[in-house]
Scaffold this active site. Structure first.
Site, PDB file in Angstrom:
ATOM      1  CG  ASP A 191      -2.155  -0.797   1.055  1.00 47.72           C
ATOM      2  OD1 ASP A 191      -2.450  -1.174  -0.090  1.00 47.72           O
ATOM      3  OD2 ASP A 191      -2.847  -1.056   2.067  1.00 47.72           O
TER       4      ASP A 191
ATOM      5  CE  LYS B 249      -7.362   0.207  -3.266  1.00 46.61           C
ATOM      6  NZ  LYS B 249      -8.522  -0.437  -2.603  1.00 46.61           N
TER       7      LYS B 249
END
Length: 417
Positions: A200, A222
């Site tokens: 991530d 993200k």
């Protein structure tokens, strides 16, 4: 200088002169190595007596005789009598037998290193005959072995619960709020043997530079409003790489099961017969406020807390003064959230803190009240990632702007009105 050497003592005679605490410590390892141990001492520690009664060693209840060295491969002198110490060392030297002389390393012909053992690996450390330094270094090495900073095996399967991840599986590792030091021991251990790391944007990014050269990193990070890799695609990546026989680590920020969609990933893997392991992480909901000196509960101030995302479920939250509200992913809709909290009964003067980029060198805390924190955040340019804390516990932060506390230089404060 000392020459490092490993000795195989199983079945070989080892003499220990003395029965005090130091001798007892030496005997633990010698008995474990199945040496033929002989202890010479009028009195011994209780632990030594127990080993003797169980037949694990031979205890001679008397003072040292020079003939005790006969047949010994290794001798330990651990008494409180200098004359006995000298006599044992001299006799061992005359028979070309190595002797560890307690309290007098310069006159000893052998030295016992500090030892770090883990997962079948043994590391001995001598530090220029400085035992305290050697013990400290051994503790550091053991920690490095346990966490995977130093590999303790070369892809060998099996073993205890601390063994490496089996091939063809997925481990969801909670990376914590971003500081590598807050990554769990198990998480670091799994990363040390990973083939594939699906990472991530948040979490301990610096750890990626310490991965084995053979590990491949797949970025799936993200940003608000920008999801280049969808959750469905992430799920497919995990299964695809595991089916290739890889050890896949899904490195996530915070905790996988605290607003981290870890449950969705484990369910998808289960539907495709891919075994998973979940390693909890230090959730940012609690750790980031702590980075700003804010406890989410505190005796006499707050007895509980609730974690929600953005402005969701605001109306259903407890709105008592002794309850802390923690908002994750709430910067974009902060105004709606604060209006909802006040509309549900919380006082407009309730203190609020926004902690941006917690546990990083760019951490910043902005203080305000429910009535004006949205304007304050806009004025100073608050951006994600950030954790928002609502409640009286905010006043406990060392940076909170009141008459009794100093304001830290990295704190943005609303002093208006």
């Amino acid at each position: 200088m000392t020459y490092p050497l490993g000795l195989s003592l199983a079945g070989r005679r080892v003499l220990v002169v003395g029965g005090g605490p130091v001798a007892a410590r030496r005997l633990e390892a010698l008995v474990a190595e199945q040496a033929d141990v002989h202890v010479v001492s009028p009195d011994v520690e209780e632990s030594i007596a127990r080993l003797s009664h169980r037949g694990r060693l031979t205890w001679h209840r008397r003072r040292f005789h020079t003939t005790d060295v006969n047949g010994a491969w290794l001798v330990f002198a651990h008494t409180s009598d200098p004359e006995t110490q000298d006599a044992v060392a001299l006799e061992a030297e005359s028979r070309s037998t190595f002797c560890v002389k307690g309290g007098d390393p310069d006159e000893a012909s052998a030295h016992v290193p500090a030892v770090a053992r883990f997962n079948g690996v043994t590391v001995g450390i001598n530090a220029s005959r400085d035992p305290k330094r050697a013990v400290a270094v051994a503790a550091e090495i053991r920690a490095a072995l346990e966490t995977g900073e130093l590999p303790s095996e070369a892809r060998r399967e099996g073993g205890a619960a601390t063994s490496h991840q089996p091939a063809g599986t997925v481990a969801l590792v909670g990376g914590g709020p971003g500081d590598t030091g807050l990554l769990t021991v198990r998480g670091r251990f799994l990363l040390a043997s990973a083939d594939i790391v699906v990472a991530d944007r948040l979490g301990p990014r610096k750890i990626l530079d310490r991965l084995p050269e053979t590990a491949r990193v797949i970025e799936v990070g993200k940003r608000p409003g920008n999801h280049p890799v969808t959750q469905d695609e992430i799920n497919q990546i995990l299964v695809r790489e595991a089916r290739k026989g890889h050890r896949v680590v899904r490195l996530k920020g915070g905790d996988p099961f605290v607003l981290g969609r870890g449950g969705e990933e484990t369910e998808y893997c289960a539907r495709h017969d891919v075994p998973t392991e979940v390693v909890p992480g230090v959730t940012s909901a609690i750790s980031v406020p702590a980075a700003a000196g804010i406890p989410v509960t505190h005796r006499g101030v707050a007895a509980g807390f609730t974690v929600v995302t953005g402005h969701q479920q605001i109306e259903a939250l407890p709105q008592r003064d002794d309850h802390t509200i923690i908002l994750l992913m709430g910067v974009a809709k902060l105004s709606q959230a604060t209006e909802g909290i006040m509309g549900s009964g919380r006082s407009a003067s309730t203190p609020v803190a926004i902690i941006e980029r917690g546990w990083t060198e760019h951490q910043r805390t902005t203080f305000g009240r429910l009535s004006d924190i949205a304007d304050q955040a806009k004025r100073v340019g608050v951006t994600s990632p950030a954790v928002i804390v609502v409640g009286e516990v905010v006043r406990l932060s060392p940076g909170y702007p009141d008459s009794t506390r100093r304001i830290s230089p990295d704190v943005s404060v609303d002093l208006h009105g």
